[in-house]
Design a protein around this motif. Structure first.
Motif, PDB file in Angstrom:
ATOM      1  N   PRO A 161       0.898  -1.192   0.104  1.00 21.05           N
ATOM      2  CA  PRO A 161      -0.221  -0.088   0.012  1.00 21.05           C
ATOM      3  C   PRO A 161       0.868   1.286   0.135  1.00 21.05           C
ATOM      4  O   PRO A 161       1.893   1.371   0.757  1.00 21.05           O
ATOM      5  N   CYS A 162       0.401   2.067  -0.704  1.00 25.21           N
ATOM      6  CA  CYS A 162       1.040   3.364  -0.889  1.00 25.21           C
ATOM      7  C   CYS A 162       0.031   4.542  -1.494  1.00 25.21           C
ATOM      8  O   CYS A 162      -1.000   4.379  -1.826  1.00 25.21           O
ATOM      9  N   ALA A 163       0.678   5.729  -1.317  1.00 26.62           N
ATOM     10  CA  ALA A 163      -0.373   6.809  -1.746  1.00 26.62           C
ATOM     11  C   ALA A 163      -0.613   6.734  -3.299  1.00 26.62           C
ATOM     12  O   ALA A 163       0.378   6.339  -4.087  1.00 26.62           O
ATOM     13  N   VAL A 164      -1.506   7.455  -3.804  1.00 29.39           N
ATOM     14  CA  VAL A 164      -1.677   7.591  -5.530  1.00 29.39           C
ATOM     15  C   VAL A 164      -0.808   8.662  -5.890  1.00 29.39           C
ATOM     16  O   VAL A 164      -0.526   9.596  -4.882  1.00 29.39           O
ATOM     17  N   SER A 165      -0.113   8.679  -6.909  1.00 33.68           N
ATOM     18  CA  SER A 165       0.922   9.452  -7.138  1.00 33.68           C
ATOM     19  C   SER A 165       0.713  10.049  -8.645  1.00 33.68           C
ATOM     20  O   SER A 165       0.315   9.133  -9.445  1.00 33.68           O
ATOM     21  N   TYR A 166       1.311  11.209  -8.872  1.00 37.66           N
ATOM     22  CA  TYR A 166       1.511  11.495 -10.631  1.00 37.66           C
ATOM     23  C   TYR A 166       3.002  12.007 -10.568  1.00 37.66           C
ATOM     24  O   TYR A 166       3.457  12.860  -9.660  1.00 37.66           O
ATOM     25  N   HIS A 167       3.509  11.790 -11.959  1.00 34.94           N
ATOM     26  CA  HIS A 167       4.815  12.121 -11.926  1.00 34.94           C
ATOM     27  C   HIS A 167       4.875  13.384 -13.012  1.00 34.94           C
ATOM     28  O   HIS A 167       4.238  13.336 -13.845  1.00 34.94           O
ATOM     29  N   LEU A 168       6.066  13.974 -12.674  1.00 30.85           N
ATOM     30  CA  LEU A 168       6.320  15.083 -13.689  1.00 30.85           C
ATOM     31  C   LEU A 168       7.867  15.295 -14.154  1.00 30.85           C
ATOM     32  O   LEU A 168       8.760  15.008 -12.999  1.00 30.85           O
ATOM     33  N   ASN A 169       8.375  15.597 -14.983  1.00 32.51           N
ATOM     34  CA  ASN A 169       9.931  15.785 -15.144  1.00 32.51           C
ATOM     35  C   ASN A 169       9.866  17.254 -15.798  1.00 32.51           C
ATOM     36  O   ASN A 169       8.933  17.774 -16.420  1.00 32.51           O
ATOM     37  N   LYS A 170      11.078  17.932 -15.496  1.00 31.61           N
ATOM     38  CA  LYS A 170      11.140  19.132 -15.988  1.00 31.61           C
ATOM     39  C   LYS A 170      11.341  19.544 -17.568  1.00 31.61           C
ATOM     40  O   LYS A 170      11.652  18.790 -18.106  1.00 31.61           O
ATOM     41  N   GLN A 184       8.268  19.283 -18.858  1.00 35.98           N
ATOM     42  CA  GLN A 184       6.933  18.835 -19.165  1.00 35.98           C
ATOM     43  C   GLN A 184       5.853  19.757 -18.797  1.00 35.98           C
ATOM     44  O   GLN A 184       5.845  20.543 -17.904  1.00 35.98           O
ATOM     45  N   ASP A 185       4.994  19.930 -19.634  1.00 39.17           N
ATOM     46  CA  ASP A 185       3.826  20.699 -19.545  1.00 39.17           C
ATOM     47  C   ASP A 185       2.822  20.153 -18.306  1.00 39.17           C
ATOM     48  O   ASP A 185       2.918  19.094 -17.975  1.00 39.17           O
ATOM     49  N   VAL A 186       2.625  21.287 -17.409  1.00 33.87           N
ATOM     50  CA  VAL A 186       1.653  20.983 -16.289  1.00 33.87           C
ATOM     51  C   VAL A 186       0.400  21.072 -16.455  1.00 33.87           C
ATOM     52  O   VAL A 186      -0.177  22.165 -16.694  1.00 33.87           O
ATOM     53  N   ASP A 187      -0.347  19.862 -16.185  1.00 27.08           N
ATOM     54  CA  ASP A 187      -1.848  19.845 -16.316  1.00 27.08           C
ATOM     55  C   ASP A 187      -2.343  19.596 -14.681  1.00 27.08           C
ATOM     56  O   ASP A 187      -2.731  18.812 -14.214  1.00 27.08           O
ATOM     57  N   ASP A 228      15.241  17.311 -11.356  1.00 23.61           N
ATOM     58  CA  ASP A 228      14.518  17.510 -12.469  1.00 23.61           C
ATOM     59  C   ASP A 228      13.489  16.377 -12.511  1.00 23.61           C
ATOM     60  O   ASP A 228      12.727  16.412 -13.771  1.00 23.61           O
ATOM     61  N   GLN A 229      13.078  15.937 -11.475  1.00 24.93           N
ATOM     62  CA  GLN A 229      12.090  14.801 -11.447  1.00 24.93           C
ATOM     63  C   GLN A 229      11.150  15.177 -10.050  1.00 24.93           C
ATOM     64  O   GLN A 229      11.672  15.359  -9.230  1.00 24.93           O
ATOM     65  N   VAL A 230       9.806  15.175 -10.356  1.00 17.84           N
ATOM     66  CA  VAL A 230       8.934  15.384  -9.042  1.00 17.84           C
ATOM     67  C   VAL A 230       7.986  14.263  -9.165  1.00 17.84           C
ATOM     68  O   VAL A 230       7.477  13.545 -10.002  1.00 17.84           O
ATOM     69  N   ILE A 231       7.859  14.100  -7.848  1.00 13.97           N
ATOM     70  CA  ILE A 231       6.293  13.020  -7.545  1.00 13.97           C
ATOM     71  C   ILE A 231       5.632  13.719  -6.734  1.00 13.97           C
ATOM     72  O   ILE A 231       5.706  14.455  -5.673  1.00 13.97           O
TER      73      ILE A 231
END
Length: 324
Positions: free
Chosen positions: A130-139, A141-144, A190-193
């Motif tokens: 079990p873990c949190a729901v996550s969304y990934h972004l790279n530097k 990348q468009d932010v929606d 340069d990576q975000v979660i």
């Protein structure tokens, strides 16, 4: 004959100062009857041995040796006290493995994997941890923002993917705060979660190899005075750290079993400290640290003390395991 031990500290990240504190504590408590301890500072500018009089002697990176007073010294083992890059992300581990020098942390691949929060959670996903729901972004990348909020909800946590000590972490309550939080995280990596908020009791679980056996240390409950367990809470006294944690028997059994399973499944070695949040009796994994803090006040030493293990014994065990 006494073993020559290099205690590496410092590093290239925002955790430099914390690592220096950890390394100096290791230097203080290593048994001088068994070990010749040498503080080795690793920074972007230079690598050097710092003696007790604060004289600097450069490290020969070809074989990781030093030459104080004209006498070449090579090391039997490296005690890794670097938090963040390059000591917690596999770079130093790969270097020492190429040179054939034993070190106290896990191997380079496991270090890189656990330091990358996104990759760690992806690797553990087949085991239904079990873990949190996550969304990934790279530097770049468009932010929606709408897509992010739809997936993880509010409030949520925005984190630098490869950083420690809560650097680059923000708790976001409103859509309007999201962009600034993402920019803060990108200052560290340069990576975000981005993760959904889990509301429940937070605990930290140390798992180590001690005297040849995998050992789960007493569990610490974390109560932050701030909005979450941020840098101030971790290092400036803005939290309560209660060991043993005030959790029920089922919770304790579940989190001890899960922490040990993660350690063994990933093939970890040395010291680790994993963070979990309970939703009911179910522990949800936040992250795994493979080079945790080692000051007298740090969580892992607190847990070791509760288990009846002194800092001298704790540090001695790490070297013994590395040399086995």
């Amino acid at each position: 004959m006494k073993k020559n031990i290099a205690i590496i500290m410092g590093g290239y990240s925002s955790e430099y100062g914390i690592s220096m504190k950890s390394g100096n504590v290791v230097n203080k408590y290593l048994n001088p009857q068994k070990y010749n301890a040498y503080r080795v500072i690793v920074s972007k500018e230079k690598w050097f041995h710092l003696d007790k009089d604060d004289n600097e002697f450069p490290v020969d990176r070809a074989d990781f040796s030093i030459c104080p007073n004209g006498q070449k010294i090579q090391f039997d083992c490296v005690f890794n006290a670097i938090h963040g890059t390059p000591g917690e992300d596999g770079l130093m581990q790969a270097y020492f493995e190429l040179l054939g020098i034993p070190h106290t942390s896990c191997n380079h691949y496991e270090s890189a994997l656990t330091f990358n929060k996104r990759d760690l959670l992806s690797t553990l996903k087949p085991y239904a941890i079990p873990c949190a729901v996550s969304y990934h972004l790279n530097k770049g990348q468009d932010v929606d923002q709408d897509a992010i909020i739809k997936k993880v909800g509010l409030p949520c946590f925005v984190k630098a993917n490869r950083a420690g000590s809560s650097y680059g972490v923000s708790k976001v309550y409103q859509n309007s705060e999201l962009q600034k939080a993402i920019e803060t995280a990108f200052k560290e990596d340069d990576q975000v979660i981005i993760e959904s908020f889990l509301e429940g009791t937070e605990v930290s679980v140390g798992v180590i190899t001690y005297k040849g056996e995998v050992m789960v240390l007493p569990i610490t409950e974390i109560i932050s005075e701030n909005d979450f367990f941020d840098f101030e809470a971790k290092y400036q006294g803005k939290s309560q750290e209660i060991t043993p944690a005030r959790i029920n028997a089922t919770q304790e059994q579940n989190v001890r079993k899960l922490a040990k399973f993660i350690y063994q499944t990933l093939g970890l070695k040395g010291y680790t400290r994993s963070e979990f949040i309970f939703i009911g009796d179910v522990p949800h994994l936040l992250e795994v640290n493979t080079t945790p803090g080692l000051t007298e006040e740090s969580l892992l030493p607190q847990q070791a003390r509760e288990a009846g293990i002194s800092l001298e014994e704790l540090f001695d065990s790490a070297i013994t395991e590395a040399l086995t």
